[in-house]
Design an enzyme around this catalytic site. Sequence first.
Site, PDB file in Angstrom:
ATOM      1  N   HIS A  49      38.330  41.180  48.014  1.00 26.51           N
ATOM      2  CA  HIS A  49      38.974  40.853  46.727  1.00 26.51           C
ATOM      3  C   HIS A  49      40.490  40.880  46.892  1.00 26.51           C
ATOM      4  O   HIS A  49      41.113  41.942  46.895  1.00 26.51           O
ATOM      5  CB  HIS A  49      38.533  41.851  45.643  1.00 26.51           C
ATOM      6  N   HIS A  58      44.249  38.272  46.106  1.00 24.68           N
ATOM      7  CA  HIS A  58      44.818  37.085  45.446  1.00 24.68           C
ATOM      8  C   HIS A  58      45.885  36.502  46.361  1.00 24.68           C
ATOM      9  O   HIS A  58      47.072  36.825  46.233  1.00 24.68           O
ATOM     10  CB  HIS A  58      45.423  37.466  44.093  1.00 24.68           C
ATOM     11  N   GLN A  60      42.089  32.884  35.165  1.00 28.14           N
ATOM     12  CA  GLN A  60      42.718  34.127  34.678  1.00 28.14           C
ATOM     13  C   GLN A  60      43.160  34.029  33.221  1.00 28.14           C
ATOM     14  O   GLN A  60      43.237  35.020  32.517  1.00 28.14           O
ATOM     15  CB  GLN A  60      43.929  34.459  35.549  1.00 28.14           C
ATOM     16  N   HIS A  67      36.359  38.772  37.498  1.00 29.12           N
ATOM     17  CA  HIS A  67      37.155  39.911  37.063  1.00 29.12           C
ATOM     18  C   HIS A  67      36.569  40.363  35.728  1.00 29.12           C
ATOM     19  O   HIS A  67      36.587  39.595  34.765  1.00 29.12           O
ATOM     20  CB  HIS A  67      38.603  39.506  36.862  1.00 29.12           C
ATOM     21  N   GLU A  89      38.830  44.291  32.925  1.00 32.78           N
ATOM     22  CA  GLU A  89      39.945  44.984  33.582  1.00 32.78           C
ATOM     23  C   GLU A  89      40.913  45.453  32.504  1.00 32.78           C
ATOM     24  O   GLU A  89      41.996  44.899  32.305  1.00 32.78           O
ATOM     25  CB  GLU A  89      40.657  44.068  34.595  1.00 32.78           C
ATOM     26  N   ASP A 121      43.209  43.578  46.328  1.00 32.68           N
ATOM     27  CA  ASP A 121      43.566  42.891  45.082  1.00 32.68           C
ATOM     28  C   ASP A 121      44.957  42.260  45.185  1.00 32.68           C
ATOM     29  O   ASP A 121      45.067  41.075  45.428  1.00 32.68           O
ATOM     30  CB  ASP A 121      43.472  43.844  43.887  1.00 32.68           C
TER      31      ASP A 121
HETATM   32 ZN   LIG Z   1      41.887  40.759  41.118  1.00 38.80          ZN
END
Ligand SMILES: [Zn+2]
Length: 417
Positions: A61, A63, A157, A215, A218, A314
């Site tokens: 995981h 980005h 996102q 996701h 969160e 992450d």
């Molecule tokens: Zn993430």
Amino acid sequence: MTDDRVDLAITGARLWREDAPRDLFAQGGRFVDAPPGGAAAAERTIDAGGRLCVTGFLEPHIHLDKAQINDDVRPNASGTLDEAIEIIWARKRAYTVDEIAARAVRTIRSAVTHGVTRFRSHVDVDSIGGLRPLEGVLEARERTRDIADVQIVAFPQEGIFKDKGTHDLMWKAMEAGADLVGGMPFNEETREDSARHIALAFEIAAHHDADIDMHVDETDDPEARTLEILAEQTMAQGWQGRVTAGHTCALAGYEEDYANRVIGLVRDAGIHMIVNPATNLMLQGRGDAQPKRRGITRVKELLEAGVNVSCGQDCIRDPFYPFGRGDPLEVTFLASHAAHMSRPHEIETVFDMQTGAAARTMGLADYGAAPGCVADLVVIDAADPLQALTRRADRTHVIKRGRVVAETVTQRRTAWA
Ligand SMILES: [Zn+2]
């Protein structure tokens, strides 16, 4: 194999969870049985010297599209997830494919020096950056294909229904080369839209025969309850074992009965859970009066229920998290602290979170040292996981598909003997 030669021999490799060192052989990028001549039949031999070895660290995981953008964005003053997302809007409008690819390549190379051989990266898919993040990471994947493997998740996102245009872009992202369908269902205006967000992900996944990695919840808000919907949909759609949920911070804030019910659903659905201790220790719990929550999901309860739990970096130097270098020993070290995992067997479990457990999350059937598996190997300058984590020990050799791609030996001089 012709004339019994092999590309590489690694002698004295003590694979994690094996008692004695042994020799490993690679030919054509895969592990093979020992040739009749042993190490003498190898083009190159590396002596692991009885050190701890793993068949690659895995980063399930990350980005890569956003990594290392902190050089030219303003700092996150509130330190919250919401402000981080806002800061990125302006930057994302100015993204170019080349610039994203350059940052992603740098990030991959850094992580490879720490022993990461395979990645799963989310890439933002929304009306602001369009498909440029995907195109940039596809380009980076191509440029680093001899040192790493990269799975790509199309990640909405900004929400799918909240952000006009993302619905179509999600379909296009899969056509354009994304491997997995992502999601961020809590980032919608209504609970109904969160459910539609998840339903659409399954529709796209079914169309492309793709896995899903979202996701999920969160946030510190215990009213964020999309994990339950994801688990129910996973079973309803027959996608058991093919769905991953990252973060799931709200699960830590649920009252006990509801939390236990959701964990049971997650187990029944075969959902893989990913904890992201670096980012979430930094972001979550900020609004709490003391005592403040630890920011991560219920790791021990999930493990006790039999759920597969891995962990990931992450963020690397982006508005969500100012540090990070893609070092699995750093991330699992943080996970150990955040989840109170300090007993010997718990430290072994944490070590598994970016090796074996991550391989299950990422669906890697060719992970391991058996003949036929991809010949990835990391030699760690340590005797065992405890020592590896304590020292964040050197990865003396990182081998990708039977070829040495990075070597690290830290030198220190002292005034004493
Ligand atoms: Zn993430």
